[in-house]
Design an enzyme around this catalytic site. Structure first.
Site, PDB file in Angstrom:
ATOM      1  N   ASP A  70       0.828  -1.208   0.000  1.00  0.00           N
ATOM      2  CA  ASP A  70       0.000   0.000   0.000  1.00  0.00           C
ATOM      3  C   ASP A  70       0.863   1.259   0.000  1.00  0.00           C
ATOM      4  OD1 ASP A  70      -2.643  -0.856  -0.125  1.00  0.00           O
ATOM      5  OD2 ASP A  70      -2.782  -1.198   2.018  1.00  0.00           O
ATOM      6  N   MET A  71       1.894   1.274   0.839  1.00  0.00           N
ATOM      7  CA  MET A  71       2.732   2.460   0.944  1.00  0.00           C
ATOM      8  C   MET A  71       3.474   2.738  -0.365  1.00  0.00           C
ATOM      9  SD  MET A  71       2.218   3.585   4.049  1.00  0.00           S
ATOM     10  CE  MET A  71       3.565   4.627   4.579  1.00  0.00           C
TER      11      MET A  71
END
Length: 393
Positions: free
Chosen positions: A167-168
């Site tokens: 996600d990051m």
């Protein structure tokens, strides 16, 4: 007042959960004006706690600062019109709706209606292909892109990386894509569609495992803390605490051996090159740990890194938060009474990041934003009464 690098850029952030909101926060930290628009149920991560402050979880707060927030029900025609009104003056739209949602709302022609708009979509797998339009969360993508297969101890089961790394990175890729599109617009005058898929980002993280596999045909294996291509590059036990040593070349290896009073080891044929060391990992680890047993781990790490050998103690979160270098690098930030978080790691000397607004409370700025966009008071009252818009009490 010092302006950020993106001062004057307007962003409408319709995204929820992590990748999209993180991308919008990166832009916001550097001066972009970001309006976060949530559905009536709110961003899922407001509930991802404990801990909570002001009815929202730390998880939500960590990726939503420097934004103003409003709540709009886009299932209504009035809500869809409000979105179109927001986009008239927007430079960037970030969203992670299910594929087809914007089309259902009559906004499938964004490029034609708003030719300068940069439309950034964060999705699980992209819009088409064998997995197109399917939902994706970080851990599922870690499983499906091979990340879990190379993470964990040798001989143990596959293991999820202990932070939302996919996600990051997807958020970072989305932010980079937006910046590239803004730069291209400087020349062409035209916006474009930017896509950042979790699946693509997960695969992009598989270095050096995919190159190793493509070149050798050998299936990558889990190696625990050890690097698959470099030795010594692992956790080693000292006389007190474990230390991570990351030797990248023969010069560093010679310095390590000199410090540990092992002058003959670099000349030993088994350890004379990285390739040879990789063939004799366990033998070398046994030799190094025997010598390291005579040393205090923290002192050893501090002295070795000063001599040019990359190494360090294994710290926990509390250690990192309290570390003097964390303070020196200004990597923690507070805004007002209730917000504390991780500062931007992007350091610009002339246009640095700034921390202007704490994460918005649910529907905190709805009416303020409507007034800025020229909606009169009677219309605002009607939208509130109909539930098209919510405003924090």
């Amino acid at each position: 007042m010092q302006h950020g690098a993106l001062d004057g850029i307007r962003v409408v952030d319709l995204s929820r959960v992590l990748g999209g909101p993180f991308a919008a926060q990166v832009l916001a930290d550097h001066g972009a004006s970001v309006i976060k628009v949530e559905p009536p149920a709110g961003d899922d991560t407001r509930l991802w706690g404990p801990p909570f402050r002001q009815e929202s979880a730390a998880y939500f707060a960590g990726i939503n600062r420097n934004k103003r927030g409003m709540v709009v029900d886009f299932s209504t025609q009035e809500g869809q019109q409000l979105l179109a009104d927001l986009l008239v003056s927007a430079d960037v739209l970030i969203e992670n709706f299910k594929i087809g949602t914007l089309e259902k709302w009559g906004l499938g022609d964004l490029q034609q209606r708003f030719p300068r708009l940069i439309h950034c979509r964060v999705s699980g797998f992209g819009a088409d292909g064998p997995l197109g339009a399917l939902p994706g969360y970080d851990s599922v993508i870690q499983a499906m892109t091979g990340i879990m297969s190379v993470n964990g101890d040798e001989g143990a089961e596959a293991l999820r990386v202990g932070l939302p790394v996919v996600d990051m990175v997807t958020g970072m890729n989305a932010a980079m894509g937006v910046l590239l599109a803004l730069q291209a617009r400087q020349r062409s005058g035209q916006g474009q569609f930017v896509e950042a898929a979790l699946y693509d980002s997960g695969i992009s993280l598989l270095h050096p495992h995919v190159p190793n596999y493509l070149w050798s045909g050998n299936m990558p294996k889990r190696t625990g803390n050890a690097h698959p291509n470099i030795t010594p590059y692992d956790v080693y036990q000292s006389g007190t605490t474990p230390v991570y040593i990351a030797v990248g070349n023969n010069r560093q290896f010679a310095k390590l051996c000199e410090y540990l009073a092992l002058p003959s080891i670099p000349e030993d044929e088994r350890f004379s090159s990285n390739a040879n060391r990789c063939q004799h990992r366990q033998e070398l680890k046994t030799i190094l740990e025997k010598a390291m047993s005579l040393h205090d781990g923290k002192q050893l790490a501090a002295e070795l890194i000063q001599q040019g050998v990359p190494c360090g103690p294994i710290l926990d979160v509390a250690d990192v938060v309290q570390h003097p270098h964390t303070q020196h690098r200004q990597m923690l930030v507070s805004i007002g009474e209730h917000y504390q978080g991780i500062a931007s790691p992007i350091k610009l000397d002339k246009t640095p990041a700034s921390y202007r607004l704490p994460p918005p409370q649910f529907a905190e700025h709805s009416t303020e934003i409507l007034r800025e966009y020229g909606v009169d008071e009677s219309a605002i009252t009607r939208l509130l009464e109909q539930g098209v818009v919510k405003q924090k009490a």
